[in-house]
Design an enzyme around this catalytic site. Structure first.
Site, PDB file in Angstrom:
ATOM      1  CD  GLU A  34      42.094  42.311  37.071  1.00 30.66           C
ATOM      2  OE1 GLU A  34      42.311  42.749  38.214  1.00 30.66           O
ATOM      3  OE2 GLU A  34      41.009  42.486  36.471  1.00 30.66           O
ATOM      4  N   GLY A 122      35.324  36.970  41.586  1.00 30.45           N
ATOM      5  CA  GLY A 122      36.301  37.976  41.166  1.00 30.45           C
ATOM      6  C   GLY A 122      35.836  39.395  41.448  1.00 30.45           C
ATOM      7  CG  ASP A 170      40.672  43.248  45.323  1.00 29.12           C
ATOM      8  OD1 ASP A 170      40.854  43.823  44.240  1.00 29.12           O
ATOM      9  OD2 ASP A 170      40.753  42.020  45.468  1.00 29.12           O
ATOM     10  CE1 TYR A 220      46.232  38.094  43.159  1.00 30.49           C
ATOM     11  CE2 TYR A 220      47.781  37.966  44.977  1.00 30.49           C
ATOM     12  CZ  TYR A 220      47.007  38.713  44.124  1.00 30.49           C
ATOM     13  OH  TYR A 220      47.014  40.087  44.219  1.00 30.49           O
TER      14      TYR A 220
END
Ligand code: GLA
Length: 385
Positions: A34, A122, A170, A220
């Site tokens: 992550e 998420g 993603d 982020y």
């Protein structure tokens, strides 16, 4: 056909005379790795059976029409007027804009879409929105992009109008996922391998904290900047290209005093997480799911204490998991600041775990928990045309 797909198709045919193509574009889970995709690390995501459905057809005009069923909102815009907006509009328009930048071949189309990925969970609803549209437009405009090129286009789209400086995980999982498999993706080279997901009596359970702290996208980008700052300092002192070239934490320690504390902590987390993900992938290949789970807890600790992207709700849920002997691994998943935790849970204990977590979460934080038992799926695909 899935009920959302049916609804989307029905709505399209009620509104337009043309026959659309119908696509499914999945969300994703990430087992481990992550906040390392934008740090040249490794990630272990999979596409899932929650996603976004698109019905889309060209309309022989210069107008683009979107209807977002989940919001009951529409957008009609001339191709010449495409610009940054807010909300879901930003994601779809940014994809259209990328096609314009790429080939200037964009044509008018009608589009209806809806999905079942809870927002801010998420599970990357944004990549699903981008990927489904980009895949459909690539077919419609015959741009001939490969799946990896579409993933990269979607990543640029997310950087551009929404201004989230995301990594590639993603969008890559959305395009390249394979049912019953996880992807081991090298985010530096984009080399990837598929591992069959042998869960041997375990299930992947997502617990949705149902909070999404609004700071998320700004924070982020700040994490990304901290990493860039730290890497810049390390590069000026060591003969390295990226964090993965630092194979021992000791090498980093020597430079602690040269960095602000938060920058150092981010570097430490990233170096540890890159090593952890490599180790975790090897364990998964050997079907050693129990040891794998322990590394997930370690990731959570790092995300919470060093990378500072957790929040009290997520820490609470991971803590509940850690006290349950049926849960062999748990951590926050995705960007953080809310959304889901991912848990690997013994099949026989799943219901009890969900029940207990729901009660404790309600009692302590006064928030209703949602739980999903996740199945993997293929990357974006056409359902019918
Ligand atoms: C978000 C981003 C990804 C990745 C994760 C954290 O989902 O879109 O690129 O950085 O956060 O791992």
């Amino acid at each position: 056909m899935n009920t959302i797909a049916t609804k989307v198709l029905q709505r399209f045919t009620e509104s337009f005379a043309s026959t659309p193509n119908l696509y499914y574009s999945p969300g994703r889970i990430n087992l481990i790795g992550e906040h390392v995709d934008y740090n040249d690390g490794f990630v272990l995501p999979a596409a899932i059976n929650k996603g976004v459905y698109y019905a889309i057809a060209p309309n022989q005009s210069n107008e683009i029409y979107f209807y977002a069923m989940d919001f009951d909102e529409q957008l009609k815009i001339n191709i010449a007027d495409i610009k940054r907006m807010s909300g879901w509009q930003n994601y779809v328009l940014s994809v259209v804009n990328e096609f314009t930048l790429l080939s200037n071949t964009i044509k008018g189309f009608d589009c209806v879409f809806a999905g079942d990925i809870p927002r801010g969970s998420g599970m990357s609803s944004s990549a699903a929105v981008e990927g489904g549209l980009a895949y459909a437009l690539d077919e419609m405009l015959q741009t001939g992009l490969t799946r990896v090129e579409i993933a990269l286009l979607c990543q640029r789209a997310e950087h551009n109008y929404p201004n989230v400086q995301c990594g590639i995980m993603d969008q890559f999982a959305n395009m390249m996922g394979k049912k019953d498999h996880v992807l081991l993706l090298d985010c530096k080279s984009l080399e990837h391998q598929y591992f069959p997901l042998h869960l041997q009596g375990y299930k992947i359970v997502l617990l949705n904290s149902n909070v999404h702290h609004t700071l998320a996208s700004g924070e982020y980008n700040i994490r990304r900047q901290r990493c860039e700052e730290g890497l810049g300092i390390l590069k000026s002192k060591l003969n390295i290209q990226s964090f993965r070239d630092i194979t021992s934490v000791q090498d980093l320690m020597a430079f602690k005093t040269l960095m602000p504390e938060k920058v150092f902590n981010c570097c430490l987390y990233v170096i540890e997480e890159i090593a952890r993900t490599k180790k975790a992938a090897a364990l998964l290949q050997k079907d050693n799911i129990v040891e794998f789970g322990k590394l997930m807890y370690a990731t959570h600790e790092g995300l919470s204490q060093l990378y500072e992207v957790s929040c009290k709700e997520l820490d609470f849920l991971v803590n509940v998991a850690s006290k349950n002997s049926d849960v062999i691994g748990a951590r926050l998943m995705g960007g953080g600041f809310g959304g889901c935790t991912i848990n690997i849970v013994k099949e026989s204990g799943v219901q009890q775990f969900i029940q207990k977590a729901t009660i404790e979460y309600q009692q302590n934080l006064n928030i209703t928990l949602e739980a999903y038992i996740t199945e993997t799926d293929n990357g974006t695909y056409k359902i019918i045309n």
